[in-house]
Design a protein around this motif. Structure first.
Motif, PDB file in Angstrom:
ATOM      1  N   ALA A  44       0.837  -1.208   0.000  1.00 56.89           N
ATOM      2  CA  ALA A  44       0.000   0.000   0.000  1.00 56.89           C
ATOM      3  C   ALA A  44       0.870   1.256   0.000  1.00 56.89           C
ATOM      4  N   ASP A 100       3.018   1.168  -3.505  1.00 54.23           N
ATOM      5  CA  ASP A 100       2.134   1.235  -4.677  1.00 54.23           C
ATOM      6  C   ASP A 100       2.347   0.046  -5.611  1.00 54.23           C
ATOM      7  N   THR A 123      -6.523   5.132  -8.471  1.00 51.67           N
ATOM      8  CA  THR A 123      -6.405   4.070  -7.477  1.00 51.67           C
ATOM      9  C   THR A 123      -7.029   2.786  -8.011  1.00 51.67           C
ATOM     10  N   GLU A 142      -7.873  -0.588  -3.676  1.00 53.39           N
ATOM     11  CA  GLU A 142      -7.742   0.621  -2.844  1.00 53.39           C
ATOM     12  C   GLU A 142      -9.100   1.288  -2.624  1.00 53.39           C
TER      13      GLU A 142
END
Length: 181
Positions: free
Chosen positions: A46, A49, A170, A174
């Motif tokens: 997270a 990425d 996103t 996410e």
């Protein structure tokens, strides 16, 4: 491979399907996808990425399973990133291996996806469990190809379809994480 991808929230699948038909896009396939996402025991995906998933696809009576690694996004306007994918035979055993070596399951994302082809674009209309409708447009490039031209062409296609806002960088993972935290 470099995947140049842009997605946008849409109001209606029917409206977009009509617009795709008008420009000559061809329906290519419809499938159900189940993505099981994992986080690394070494780095927090997270934060970096990145993504690691096991994807199971079902189209009619055919099932395919893939492991996919997605690297960090490499620009600020799209989801352009390196992608490595490999077919496997058993999602459950792969999941067990990942967990045995320290990877943690994050979330499962399920969606029905209708694919279209138009020129060198792959277009998908995504009905994701827990989210509103989305459309993705992507182009795959070799690692050494410049992605900026492909990115511009994707945004031009969105505009041709009447979509000028609602873009989302996103991932569906996410978006679901934000929604259900």
């Amino acid at each position: 491979m470099i995947e140049v991808e842009v997605k946008a929230k849409i109001d209606s699948f029917e409206e977009i399907e009509n617009k795709l038909e008008k420009i000559g896009a061809q329906k290519s396939k419809k499938e159900f996808q189940e993505d099981i996402y994992f986080n690394s025991p070494v780095v927090d995906f997270a934060k970096t990425d990145e993504a690691l998933r096991i994807r199971t696809t079902k189209e009619n009576d055919k099932t395919n399973i893939f492991i996919t690694y997605k690297g960090p996004k490499i620009d600020s306007a799209s989801k352009t990133r390196k992608e490595i994918e490999m077919g496997i035979d058993d999602a459950e055993k792969c999941s067990q291996i990942f967990e045995e070596i320290g990877f943690k399951k994050v979330r499962t994302v399920r969606k029905n996806r209708q694919y279209y082809t138009y020129k060198n674009f792959e277009i998908s209309l995504d009905d994701i469990e827990g989210l509103e409708p989305y459309m993705e447009i992507e182009i795959g490039l070799d690692d050494n190809e410049d992605y900026s031209d492909a990115q511009n062409k994707i945004f031009e296609l969105f505009e041709k379809l009447g979509i000028t806002d609602g873009f989302e960088r996103t991932s569906y993972l996410e978006l679901l994480e934000k929604l259900y935290k």
